[in-house]
Design an enzyme around this catalytic site. Structure first.
Site, PDB file in Angstrom:
ATOM      1  CD  GLU A 202      57.688  -7.658  57.858  1.00 58.91           C
ATOM      2  OE1 GLU A 202      58.582  -6.908  57.435  1.00 58.91           O
ATOM      3  OE2 GLU A 202      57.437  -8.756  57.366  1.00 58.91           O
ATOM      4  CD  GLU A 390      53.840  -9.719  54.720  1.00 60.11           C
ATOM      5  OE1 GLU A 390      55.007  -9.816  54.282  1.00 60.11           O
ATOM      6  OE2 GLU A 390      53.342  -8.634  55.068  1.00 60.11           O
TER       7      GLU A 390
END
Ligand code: GBH
Length: 484
Positions: A202, A390
């Site tokens: 991320e 995720e």
């Protein structure tokens, strides 16, 4: 004559369909209690769980580990909820064997964990710390001996503080280089046993939020131009790391990343809105995913940034575009898109105040993201292998008198995302696996221990783990290979 053959064939097809229906997706209750196999995944579908080093390991000063920016930040007054830190977290550094038994009891085939850079190269660059590397040897060996495939993330935000002090962290391309050296080191050490590496987790959270808004470590508030340069150094670090991993790792090692791209959901599934969502997907992910997959910052991004645009060379862009074996996406929230008669061709829809959300304020719910994420990657960029790296939810979990946690809201969140992930596989989009966030409650960054994302409840005083209802659900889904 020809007509009657056709009719006979049609009859056969109808009979075959009816048989298939009563075997699988039929209406009648079956011996296993009426459970239908409609949402069954391909046999090769990879079920997993995900965690990250600073959120679970603890042992922050043990065996030669030095501080990361998150150690420094969480120890500053007022930065995290209740002043919580990752000093101890889930004490996974010591309890990893029992935690691997939790994974085993769920039946997962894969586990995504992250390697702590400040454990392995405590000064950020320079000598490796053998005792730090040895922990990941033990972890990987224990996973393998329990039949679980390790998937390793190399950077989940725990930048060695030494690099922040020496170079200003990601504000300098020295950090991109240091990252690639560290990535090569870890891949060289582990790739005889670890088949999949993620470079970075991320981008937005450690670039814009670490150096722009300053709500995450290292908590700096730089002007826009400098933040765009931080973003550039981060994608450059990713690209250089891909090259370093390929140079150091065993042949056949697969390399990708785990990005929280904006997932653009067409507000209505009609051709104009779907087309608009696809344009939005490229535009809204311009500085990270689009740059990496296209080797170029989109003109509109550079134009909009104007004099604040990142500075870069052609060589750097080539490194950034280093081919990947797979793309991982962390998916939590949607971005709704509608078609528009503007040069951009799309508009991002704001969410009304009444929009449903989970226990974390930011976590608005749209299970369709599990369909659109792999579809966009396949359709726009021709990506062949996609993982959801995720997906999961916070819940206001309570341990009840009977010793259980009834997290029905998390279960609802998970089931609906799996149904949409199934739709992606059924339509042939390249989704290969799903990693649930997270195995157990852990240090939720600025939210400290106030937000629980685990499917195992953790009592942080005793370190006792208790399966929540969702753990039972996930075990059943994995066993049936099905969104049940
Ligand atoms: C992931 O980020 C992380 O990879 C993982 O470590 C984390 O535990 C998990 O999600 C759950 O949060 O403060 O209002 O600006 C998910 C994407 C982006 C979600 C930043 C939280 C901050 C919202 N995150 N966002 S706000």
């Amino acid at each position: 004559m020809a007509q009657s053959i056709t009719r006979r064939k049609l009859g056969k097809i109808a009979a075959a369909l009816a048989a298939a229906e009563s075997a699988g997706a039929g209406m009648a209750a079956t011996q296993d209690g009426g459970v239908r196999g409609y949402y069954r995944f391909p046999n090769s579908f990879l079920w997993g769980c995900a965690t990250a080093a600073y959120q679970i390991e603890g042992a922050a000063a043990q065996d030669g580990r030095k501080p990361s920016v998150w150690d420094a930040w969480s120890h500053m007054p007022g930065k995290t909820a209740n002043g919580d830190t990752g000093d101890i977290a889930c004490d996974h550094y010591h309890l990893y064997k029992q935690d691997i038994q939790l994974l085993k009891s769920l039946g997962v085939k894969a586990y995504r964990f992250s390697v702590a850079w400040p454990r392995v190269v405590p000064e950020g660059s320079g000598p490796a710390n053998e005792r730090g590397l040895a922990f990941y040897d033990r972890l990987v060996d224990e996973l393998l001996s329990n039949g679980i495939q390790p998937f390793a993330t190399l950077y989940h935000w725990d930048l060695p503080q030494a690099l922040e002090d020496r170079h200003g962290g990601w504000a300098s391309s020295e950090t991109s280089k240091a990252f690639s050296e560290y990535a090569g080191l870890v891949a060289g050490r582990l790739s005889d046993r670890v088949g999949h590496f993620f470079t970075v987790n991320e981008f937005l959270c450690f670039t814009d939020q670490g150096y722009g808004s300053g709500i995450k470590a290292p908590g700096r508030k730089l002007p826009d131009g400098a933040v765009n340069q931080v973003r550039h150094h981060a994608v450059l670090g990713h690209g250089l790391a891909v090259q370093a991993i390929r140079a150091a790792a065993k042949a056949g090692t697969k390399v990708g990343l785990a990005e929280n791209a904006r997932i653009c959901v067409p507000v209505i599934e009609s051709a104009p809105h779907v087309g608009a969502a696809s344009k939005a997907m490229r535009a809204l992910n311009a500085p990270f995913l689009t740059a990496i997959l296209e080797g170029k910052y989109p003109d509109a991004y550079l134009l909009a940034a104007g004099r604040n645009a990142p500075r870069f060379t052609a060589d750097e862009m080539r490194a950034i575009a280093s081919p990947l074996d797979f793309v991982g996406l962390n998916i939590y929230t949607p971005t709704y898109i509608r078609a528009a008669d503007s040069p951009a061709g799309f508009v991002e829809l704001p969410q009304p105040a009444s929009y449903p959300r989970m226990a974390s304020e930011w976590l608005t719910i749209a299970p369709e993201i599990a369909y659109w994420a792999p579809r966009h990657l396949g359709e726009i960029w021709g990506v062949k292998d996609v993982y959801i790296t995720e997906n999961g939810s916070s819940s206001t979990d309570r341990l009840t008198a009977d010793g259980k946690v009834y997290d029905t809201d998390r279960l609802m969140y998970l089931r609906n995302h799996l149904v949409n992930a199934h739709r992606a596989t059924a339509e042939g989009w390249p989704l290969r696996g799903y990693f649930l966030w997270s195995l157990m409650d852990n240090f939720e960054w600025a939210d400290g221990y106030t937000k629980r994302f685990g499917i195992y409840y953790v009592d942080f005083k005793t370190q006792k783990r208790t399966p929540k209802l969702t753990a039972e659900y996930y075990r059943e889904a994995i066993k049936r290979n099905c969104a049940v």
